[in-house]
Motif scaffolding. Structure first.
Motif, PDB file in Angstrom:
ATOM      1  N   ASP A  16      93.080  54.308  39.318  1.00 31.56           N
ATOM      2  CA  ASP A  16      94.506  54.619  39.349  1.00 31.56           C
ATOM      3  C   ASP A  16      95.269  53.462  39.980  1.00 31.56           C
ATOM      4  O   ASP A  16      94.720  52.712  40.794  1.00 31.56           O
ATOM      5  N   ALA A  51     102.974  53.561  42.867  1.00 34.18           N
ATOM      6  CA  ALA A  51     103.396  54.690  42.042  1.00 34.18           C
ATOM      7  C   ALA A  51     104.765  54.414  41.439  1.00 34.18           C
ATOM      8  O   ALA A  51     105.683  53.974  42.139  1.00 34.18           O
ATOM      9  N   TYR A  60     106.248  61.471  37.960  1.00 31.22           N
ATOM     10  CA  TYR A  60     105.290  60.382  38.102  1.00 31.22           C
ATOM     11  C   TYR A  60     104.887  59.851  36.737  1.00 31.22           C
ATOM     12  O   TYR A  60     104.531  60.615  35.830  1.00 31.22           O
ATOM     13  N   ALA A  84     102.214  58.365  35.005  1.00 33.36           N
ATOM     14  CA  ALA A  84     100.781  58.123  35.148  1.00 33.36           C
ATOM     15  C   ALA A  84     100.348  56.929  34.320  1.00 33.36           C
ATOM     16  O   ALA A  84     100.747  56.784  33.174  1.00 33.36           O
ATOM     17  N   GLY A 123     102.687  57.989  50.528  1.00 32.61           N
ATOM     18  CA  GLY A 123     101.955  59.175  50.123  1.00 32.61           C
ATOM     19  C   GLY A 123     102.487  60.472  50.694  1.00 32.61           C
ATOM     20  O   GLY A 123     102.282  61.540  50.108  1.00 32.61           O
ATOM     21  N   GLY A 179     103.047  61.404  47.255  1.00 31.56           N
ATOM     22  CA  GLY A 179     101.726  61.846  46.844  1.00 31.56           C
ATOM     23  C   GLY A 179     100.822  60.736  46.372  1.00 31.56           C
ATOM     24  O   GLY A 179     100.796  59.643  46.928  1.00 31.56           O
ATOM     25  N   ARG A 180     100.103  61.008  45.282  1.00 35.73           N
ATOM     26  CA  ARG A 180      99.013  60.161  44.821  1.00 35.73           C
ATOM     27  C   ARG A 180      99.464  58.759  44.425  1.00 35.73           C
ATOM     28  O   ARG A 180     100.586  58.535  43.986  1.00 35.73           O
ATOM     29  N   ASN A 181      98.542  57.811  44.637  1.00 36.88           N
ATOM     30  CA  ASN A 181      98.669  56.446  44.138  1.00 36.88           C
ATOM     31  C   ASN A 181      99.916  55.727  44.645  1.00 36.88           C
ATOM     32  O   ASN A 181     100.536  54.950  43.927  1.00 36.88           O
ATOM     33  N   THR A 220      99.770  53.997  47.696  1.00 33.88           N
ATOM     34  CA  THR A 220      99.228  53.286  48.860  1.00 33.88           C
ATOM     35  C   THR A 220     100.070  52.064  49.201  1.00 33.88           C
ATOM     36  O   THR A 220     100.356  51.795  50.366  1.00 33.88           O
ATOM     37  N   SER A 252     103.416  67.743  35.067  1.00 28.60           N
ATOM     38  CA  SER A 252     103.597  67.893  36.513  1.00 28.60           C
ATOM     39  C   SER A 252     104.642  68.959  36.799  1.00 28.60           C
ATOM     40  O   SER A 252     105.589  69.149  36.018  1.00 28.60           O
ATOM     41  N   THR A 287     103.074  70.454  44.674  1.00 26.77           N
ATOM     42  CA  THR A 287     103.053  69.740  43.403  1.00 26.77           C
ATOM     43  C   THR A 287     101.753  70.026  42.679  1.00 26.77           C
ATOM     44  O   THR A 287     100.678  70.041  43.292  1.00 26.77           O
ATOM     45  N   THR A 328      99.645  68.726  39.114  1.00 23.53           N
ATOM     46  CA  THR A 328      99.596  67.770  38.014  1.00 23.53           C
ATOM     47  C   THR A 328      98.326  67.986  37.194  1.00 23.53           C
ATOM     48  O   THR A 328      97.288  68.416  37.720  1.00 23.53           O
TER      49      THR A 328
END
Length: 398
Positions: free
Chosen positions: A105, A109, A116, A118, A141, A145-147, A149, A344, A363, A365
């Motif tokens: 991933d 983001a 998001y 993806a 994050g 949330g995800r991805n 960093t 999502s 959330t 997804t």
């Protein structure tokens, strides 16, 4: 004469200070308030404790930016590269992900109107009729949330308004560049408005190819519709839908080894900045569809409930001549078809008081991805690349 010199210096200094203060006061008087949603709430960018760069609609216009790569050149600590639109890379403070396959991933983001995006192949959006773009640096994050960093990039389009608006723009350039943009906003009722945007970008390739189509051309189109419904004084619903497609000859790899080029093209000398020769198409295709429904409901004066439902799907094809030549002894090509659909659902409740700003939410997804990489080579190219490397350093080959 000497006794008057200090007084003259003092008067000159005071005059200069007065001019500076006057200029500062004038600049402060014209300073516009920049509103962002970097913390999932509407607030002044000066109140956001995050390293953030914001590009308003006017700034995008002045910079003539057509994609995120253009904006990356004006963002400190951030690098963006979309030379291949279906495999873009984003770097924030040195953090990036170069793997585009399903096993990895991205580290940055990208969000489009709260949804998001993806995978990198679906992240490049048309920068037309946007309210702003927020580039958040550092880990995000907690709220995104995800991805996230390395950071997050949020693209926010203009919402419909309850008055007639329209705009048309045509741009011409070298290599037969022809860009066209069209926007029209139509109020349908006192509480209902529709906004439509269409865009086309076309340009011939500038990397001359002796054995096929010139590379680095551009051919993409997109259309976006949004419908705003003010259901009640405290409740609104915003529906968006967008479709885009591109079909172009992507950035090509060109060999820099003179014998590889010259043995396959007798009578020609390799020029690092001259024409290239390939034996496999460098093709880049994508069809993408996205839609979202955002509902906002104000609860009293201090709380807001938000629901964002999003769906994005795309199909891509990336064919590449990886050896960058038409020499059959060095044949090495690849095909990379991909299919992706992403759903999502986000529920969020934000509130504030004199002592505390708070956010709670959930959330969900679901993503389905199919990606196949096919490598194309022959026996001679295997000997050229693999066995030559093994013989060169047998203890380091594996």
């Amino acid at each position: 004469m000497t006794r008057f010199l200090p007084r003259q210096i003092t008067i000159a200094t005071l005059a200069a200070c007065g001019l500076s203060l006057s200029a500062l006061s004038s600049a402060q008087a014209t300073l516009e308030e920049v509103i962002v949603t970097a913390q999932k709430r509407t607030e002044n960018v000066l109140d956001v404790p995050i390293a953030i760069s914001v590009f308003s609609a006017n700034e995008q216009e002045e910079l003539t930016s057509s994609n995120l790569t253009d904006l990356g050149r004006f963002t400190a600590g951030v690098q963006m590269n979309n030379s291949k639109a279906v495999q873009p890379t984003y770097t924030s403070r040195g953090i990036e992900t170069n793997d585009w396959t399903v096993g990895s991933d991205p580290a940055i983001a990208v969000y489009v109107d709260g949804v998001y995006a993806a995978r990198g192949a679906g992240a490049e959006a048309a920068l037309v009729d946007l309210a702003r773009i927020e580039v958040l640096k550092g880990p995000q994050g907690t709220l995104f949330g995800r991805n996230a960093t390395g950071g997050a990039i949020h693209i926010i389009s203009q919402q419909p308004v309850f008055e007639h608006e329209g705009r048309a723009k045509v741009s011409l350039g070298n290599y037969d560049r022809l860009d066209a943009e069209f926007m029209y906003n139509l109020p349908l009722a006192d509480n209902l408005a529709l906004r439509g945007v269409a865009i086309s970008r076309q340009r011939d390739g500038y990397m001359e190819n002796l054995t096929g189509d010139d590379l680095q051309d551009e051919d993409r189109q997109a259309i976006r519709l949004s419908l705003l419904w003010d259901i009640a004084d405290q409740t609104s619903a915003l529906w968006r839908v967008e479709y885009s497609e591109l079909e172009q000859n992507s950035a090509g790899t060109a060999t820099l080894v003179p014998p590889v080029f010259e043995n396959a093209n007798p009578g020609r000398t390799l020029d690092d900045f001259g024409k290239i020769a390939t034996d496999f198409p460098n093709l880049e295709e994508r069809q993408m569809f996205s839609t979202s429904l955002e509902i906002n409901h104000e609860i009293g004066d201090a709380m807001t409930f938000t629901s964002i439902t999003g769906w994005r799907e795309f199909e891509t094809e990336l064919d590449e001549d990886l050896d960058g030549s038409n020499n059959p002894d060095y044949t090495f090509n690849s095909e990379n078809p991909e299919e992706n659909d992403f759903f999502s659902q986000e529920f969020r409740l934000t509130g504030s008081s004199e002592a505390l700003d708070w956010t709670v939410g959930a959330t969900f997804t679901r993503e389905h991805v199919e990606h196949v990489t096919t490598a194309i080579f022959n026996v001679s190219s295997l000997e050229t690349f693999a066995w030559a490397e093994i013989l060169r350093a047998p203890n380091e080959a594996f």
